[in-house]
Write an enzyme that holds these catalytic residues in place. Sequence first.
Site, PDB file in Angstrom:
ATOM      1  N   ALA A 120       0.858  -1.186   0.000  1.00  0.00           N
ATOM      2  CA  ALA A 120       0.000   0.000   0.000  1.00  0.00           C
ATOM      3  C   ALA A 120       0.897   1.240   0.000  1.00  0.00           C
ATOM      4  O   ALA A 120       2.111   1.141   0.208  1.00  0.00           O
ATOM      5  CB  ALA A 120      -0.907   0.020   1.225  1.00  0.00           C
ATOM      6  N   LYS A 121       0.327   2.376  -0.224  1.00  0.00           N
ATOM      7  CA  LYS A 121       1.056   3.643  -0.096  1.00  0.00           C
ATOM      8  C   LYS A 121       0.039   4.755   0.048  1.00  0.00           C
ATOM      9  O   LYS A 121      -1.106   4.629  -0.416  1.00  0.00           O
ATOM     10  CB  LYS A 121       1.902   3.894  -1.346  1.00  0.00           C
ATOM     11  CG  LYS A 121       3.087   4.798  -1.095  1.00  0.00           C
ATOM     12  CD  LYS A 121       4.203   4.054  -0.426  1.00  0.00           C
ATOM     13  CE  LYS A 121       5.390   4.933  -0.177  1.00  0.00           C
ATOM     14  NZ  LYS A 121       6.551   4.129   0.254  1.00  0.00           N
TER      15      LYS A 121
END
Length: 431
Positions: A120-121
Amino acid sequence: MSASSSSSPAGHPSTIFDSSPTYRMACEQLFGVAEIMGTDPDIISRLAIPKRSLVMAVPIRMDSGDVRTFVGYRVQHSLTSGASKGGLRYAPHVDLGEVAALSMWMSWKVGIMNLPFSGAKGGIACDPTKLSRGELERLTRRYTEEVLPIIGPRIDVMAPDMGTDEQTMAWIMDTYSMKIGYACPEIVTGKPVELGGCVGRREATGRGVVYCIMEAMGELGLQPDQSTAVVQGFGNVGSVVCQELYQRGVKIIAIGDRFGSIKNAKGIDIPDLVKYVASGKQVKDFPGADRIEDNELLAIPCTILAPCAMERVITKDNAGKVNCRILAEGANGPTTPEADRIFANSDIFVIPDVLCNAGGVTVSYFEWVQDLQQYFWDEDQVNAKLRELMLKAFRRVRAFSKERNIPMRLAALSLGVNKVALEKAKRGLFP
Ligand code: NAD
């Protein structure tokens, strides 16, 4: 070029992310891996589009009394292999495609390291150097509130990245804990030790980079005390890379950050520079070195070049000028695929980002495990385990690269993609 153009498999749809060159770069890498590994095209098409993306307005009251609305993002590339994991970035250039690409790279990184996470980011388009502490706190708390429906210790766990730090994580931990009614340190990693953070997490990414560099130097027969390094970025990653190399006798001859670059052929005194920067001054003004043009930095002949700032800084335009033996990618995505093709015909030993900077997420994993168990390790244990896992991953990637006679980046990405693809295949398609 769009992600659905010549380099993409037939039938891959155009997406909202395609306008980002960083996302197109991540897709090009993925499709390159699919070709080499013969991965099931149905799974590749699922991996090319992030599972879930949230774009949000983040309005805050500024110190002036005015209201300003920022744009925030959180992209969860996958949830296949466990909670998604990835940094939160505060930088002016943050956009949806960049965050999507970074989330995809996180999936491959945790795959290479064999951690029970997915990628994720997140990010907010802002310049954190122009915001007061109060404004940063309000921005972080409001962002946390907006992202609340899709985060959780078993869903998505954030960590620091460019422009964010331990304090940012402390505010997220506090906001989340207030919402759910009990202290929940395992909602973020990279928080202060006092709040359940892990000793050595702040230094972990830079340390991991240097463990990889030392391993590559061993293979190439290079001695640290006869080697030089050039480092771009003097933040969390770059400053630790400088300190760890300096401690091992490597001469750091040039450093640059977003405000300017400096050079001293006799070697920059890193402990002095660290103190100088800690006192609020800028790298470019350090009296123990000379100012150079920013575009000279990456072309300085050296043993080790470590880009530790941002993506796409080594392109087809300057790759031919890079003059090092080891390219150690502390930053995410610093080298474009065109530049990679230029390096393929050189004797530069590339330690690709998804392997080189994986120390951060590895110690984040240790932190998450400690928080869940409420049982804490000491720094020697953390560093020893980090070194063990980094070297194990480095050797696996190196062996695969030799076995298939493919570049280190392709080998690393292949192992990462393969792990996620295999898990997707075993789990099957819902419903
Ligand atoms: P940071 O905010 O602490 O430092 C960023 C550094 O890059 C600063 O010195 C800044 O001045 C410099 N910089 C920014 N723009 C620049 C430009 N245009 N030219 C030259 N220098 C520039 O961020 P960080 O945490 O050190 O992250 C740096 C890179 O490492 C990012 O690509 C990030 O995604 C990656 N990374 C960080 C971690 C981590 O644990 N912090 C883990 C893995 C990867």
